[in-house]
Design a protein around this motif. Structure first.
Motif, mmCIF file in Angstrom:
data_model
loop_
_atom_site.group_PDB
_atom_site.id
_atom_site.type_symbol
_atom_site.label_atom_id
_atom_site.label_comp_id
_atom_site.label_asym_id
_atom_site.label_seq_id
_atom_site.Cartn_x
_atom_site.Cartn_y
_atom_site.Cartn_z
ATOM 1 N N LYS A 151 0.816 -1.217 0.000
ATOM 2 C CA LYS A 151 0.000 0.000 0.000
ATOM 3 C C LYS A 151 0.851 1.269 0.000
ATOM 4 N N THR A 152 2.139 1.123 0.112
ATOM 5 C CA THR A 152 2.999 2.301 0.270
ATOM 6 C C THR A 152 3.480 2.830 -1.068
ATOM 7 N N ARG A 153 3.621 4.173 -1.127
ATOM 8 C CA ARG A 153 4.283 4.842 -2.247
ATOM 9 C C ARG A 153 5.292 5.794 -1.632
ATOM 10 N N ASN A 154 6.525 5.371 -1.609
ATOM 11 C CA ASN A 154 7.529 6.150 -0.886
ATOM 12 C C ASN A 154 8.548 6.835 -1.776
ATOM 13 N N ALA A 155 8.365 6.763 -3.091
ATOM 14 C CA ALA A 155 9.367 7.339 -3.989
ATOM 15 C C ALA A 155 9.477 8.854 -3.804
ATOM 16 N N ILE A 156 8.320 9.532 -3.729
ATOM 17 C CA ILE A 156 8.347 10.995 -3.572
ATOM 18 C C ILE A 156 8.866 11.369 -2.187
ATOM 19 N N GLY A 182 16.676 15.687 0.018
ATOM 20 C CA GLY A 182 16.915 17.123 -0.134
ATOM 21 C C GLY A 182 16.399 17.772 -1.391
ATOM 22 N N TYR A 183 15.435 17.154 -2.092
ATOM 23 C CA TYR A 183 14.867 17.799 -3.278
ATOM 24 C C TYR A 183 14.119 19.065 -2.851
ATOM 25 N N PRO A 184 14.025 20.097 -3.716
ATOM 26 C CA PRO A 184 13.294 21.325 -3.373
ATOM 27 C C PRO A 184 11.848 21.025 -2.970
ATOM 28 N N LYS A 185 11.380 21.766 -1.993
ATOM 29 C CA LYS A 185 10.036 21.556 -1.459
ATOM 30 C C LYS A 185 8.980 21.695 -2.541
ATOM 31 N N ILE A 222 9.114 20.876 -5.725
ATOM 32 C CA ILE A 222 9.012 19.643 -6.514
ATOM 33 C C ILE A 222 8.229 18.589 -5.749
ATOM 34 N N VAL A 223 8.521 18.457 -4.482
ATOM 35 C CA VAL A 223 7.869 17.424 -3.665
ATOM 36 C C VAL A 223 6.364 17.686 -3.565
ATOM 37 N N GLU A 224 5.991 18.920 -3.228
ATOM 38 C CA GLU A 224 4.570 19.236 -3.035
ATOM 39 C C GLU A 224 3.781 19.092 -4.329
ATOM 40 N N LYS A 225 4.348 19.584 -5.444
ATOM 41 C CA LYS A 225 3.635 19.491 -6.721
ATOM 42 C C LYS A 225 3.563 18.047 -7.214
ATOM 43 N N SER A 226 4.560 17.216 -6.850
ATOM 44 C CA SER A 226 4.516 15.797 -7.219
ATOM 45 C C SER A 226 3.353 15.102 -6.530
ATOM 46 N N TYR A 227 3.150 15.416 -5.241
ATOM 47 C CA TYR A 227 2.014 14.829 -4.516
ATOM 48 C C TYR A 227 0.680 15.249 -5.153
ATOM 49 N N LYS A 228 0.564 16.529 -5.529
ATOM 50 C CA LYS A 228 -0.681 17.010 -6.137
ATOM 51 C C LYS A 228 -0.919 16.356 -7.497
#
Length: 521
Positions: A489-494, A501-504, A506-512
């Motif tokens: 059930k996990t998706r841990n790539a992002i 240390g990826y820019p915040k 990129i991380v937030e928009k990837s989740y959206k």
């Protein structure tokens, strides 16, 4: 028998790992020369299972013959239970009868270890001898004796000039032929024959079948034995005898005579090579088992197409995590993120099947299953030089499995990330149909995938297991490498991108973005 090493030394070596430089390309030459069958591990399966490394882990042999035989045995699993039990019984004999093991190991220790395997190279490259040279050199070899006899009989000292000319000619011939004669493996062949003689002198019922056959072969290659013995004598005493033999071309005559015999008896010599090597290889396995006896068990073979492994481990892992699996009627779909243990699990199961069907032991608390033909698709290689894309290489790899599943002997087919080289829609659709087709045949299939969408499509024919992990901001990835039931059930790539240390942004928009495409596939 005279030995160059003590029993105490050999006995201490029984618990040591053999750390030596190996040339796999030379070791596999014997395998290349021998006939293959439908169950021989093909190159892709061998590479998929990292068997070069597994071979090195199992190898405790002393001789080049032992290395070559061990490699050949691993490439050719046995599909007959009685034959496998006979091999397993002999391995157990070597574990229990230390005196027999030490006596044989002393013989193998005394053999020339030739990493380049020149003897097999010689056998592989044999060409018909030039009989003209043999007859010419035989005539020139006896000519000095005839000239000296003529000088004595006819009392003609002037004939000594003819003798000098003959000696000069034979020296030139010797120089010309020296590289050719020295490049062959006759020294190694002589060593092999000596080892065969010494093994046949060991009086033990457990290896009687080997001794009988070795003696039969030694009788049939007696002429080669004599010829190689002469060359050994000629090359003794620091080359002094070689100097004396030059006027009579003894080396050259012997070489061209034995070359014809080698051509005629190549099969017998290769069989002798394999028999001697097989004993060395089986002792190597007995040593490995003894040193890992807490993790080894004897497999049980059944008729039903099923496989059960309890607490199985992989031989290459220094701190392995044991896992169990019971497969019957349905295949297995493995899910989980990268590095969670899916590929290692595929290799663990495959390697234990191979060990069970070659040496009658498994690295598990229990092993029960039918005889299986192993055909894998774990890491098909891109082959641009032959005009193949990654997808085409993988499609051909999977087709091998489909064809094997249609045969009488059941196939075990570990598949890692099926059709990763194409788009998600086609990959999932074709993968589901292929996997359902394979499961209808005589097959046990384990497929590792990131495509959780396959679960609904395969639920009638497959059971689902997964490996999981945790990701936190302090420790990053943390795996337990334990197999669990159900779909991951996990998706841990992002989340991992966030941790390293990826820019915040990129991380937030990837989740959206993932929320928007969640239901697309």
């Amino acid at each position: 028998m005279n030995f160059s090493v003590s029993k105490d030394y050999i006995q201490k070596e029984l618990v040591a790992t053999k750390d030596k430089r190996r040339s796999i390309s030379k070791i596999k030459t014997l395998f290349n020369l021998r006939e293959k069958n439908e169950f021989t591990l093909d190159d892709q399966t061998w590479d998929d299972l990292q068997m070069d490394e597994v071979f090195c882990e199992l190898d405790r042999t002393y001789s080049a013959e032992g290395e070559a035989a061990l490699y050949t045995m691993l490439r050719n699993p046995i599909m007959d239970e009685e034959e496998l039990k006979v091999r397993g019984k002999l391995i157990n004999t070597f574990k229990e009868n230390i005196n027999l093991t030490v006596d044989l190991r002393r013989i193998f220790y005394d053999m020339i270890y030739d990493k380049k395997n020149r003897l097999i190279d010689m056998m592989e490259s044999l060409v018909p001898a030039q009989k003209f040279k043999y007859f010419l050199y035989s005539f020139l070899g006896i000519l000095p004796i005839l000239i000296v006899a003529a000088v004595i009989i006819f009392k003609s000292p002037e004939l000594m000039m003819l003798l000098m000319m003959d000696i000069l000619l034979t020296i030139q011939i010797h120089i010309k032929e020296k590289d050719n004669i020295n490049s062959i493996g006759l020294t190694d062949l002589r060593d092999l024959i000596n080892a065969g003689k010494r093994i046949s002198q060991i009086n033990n019922n457990e290896i009687e079948a080997y001794n009988i056959r070795i003696n039969e072969l030694l009788k049939k290659v007696k002429s080669i034995d004599n010829a190689t013995y002469l060359i050994k004598i000629i090359n003794s005493f620091g080359g002094l005898l070689e100097m004396c033999s030059i006027p009579f071309l003894l080396e050259e005559i012997t070489y061209y005579k034995v070359n014809e015999e080698l051509m005629l008896k190549k099969g017998m010599l290769l069989e002798l090579y394999y028999l001697v090597g097989e004993l060395d290889a089986l002792i190597s396995i007995s040593i490995y088992e003894n040193n890992n006896k807490d993790n080894c068990s004897t497999p049980k073979f059944i008729e039903e197409i099923s496989l059960k492994i309890k607490d199985g481990i992989h031989p290459l892992l220094k701190e392995p995590v044991a896992n169990s699996i019971n497969i019957c009627r349905k295949g297995i779909v493995l899910t989980g993120t990268n590095m969670s243990g899916k590929s290692t699990f595929l290799r663990m199961v495959s390697t234990n099947i191979l060990l069970a069907q070659t040496f009658n032991f498994a690295l598990a608390k229990e092993y029960e299953g039918c005889f299986l033909n192993i055909v894998s698709s774990i890491s098909p290689k891109d082959d641009i030089t032959n005009g193949k894309s990654y997808y085409m290489a993988e499609a051909e790899s999977i087709l091998r499995i489909i064809k094997a599943s249609e045969q009488e002997i059941p196939v075990f087919c570990p598949i890692d990330e099926i059709f990763r080289g194409t788009n998600p829609l086609e990959r999932i659709s074709s993968s589901a149909e292929i996997l359902n087709y394979i499961n209808k045949g005589r097959a046990i299939c384990i497929v590792a995938t990131h495509d959780r969408e396959l679960s609904d499509m395969l639920k009638e024919n497959y059971d689902f297991y997964h490996f999981s992990e945790e990701v936190d901001n302090e420790n990053g990835l943390k795996f337990d490498y334990k197999l669990k039931r159900g779909v991951s059930k996990t998706r841990n790539a992002i989340r991992l991108l966030e941790y390293i240390g990826y820019p915040k942004e990129i991380v937030e928009k990837s989740y959206k973005r993932i929320e928007g495409i969640e239901g697309y596939i």
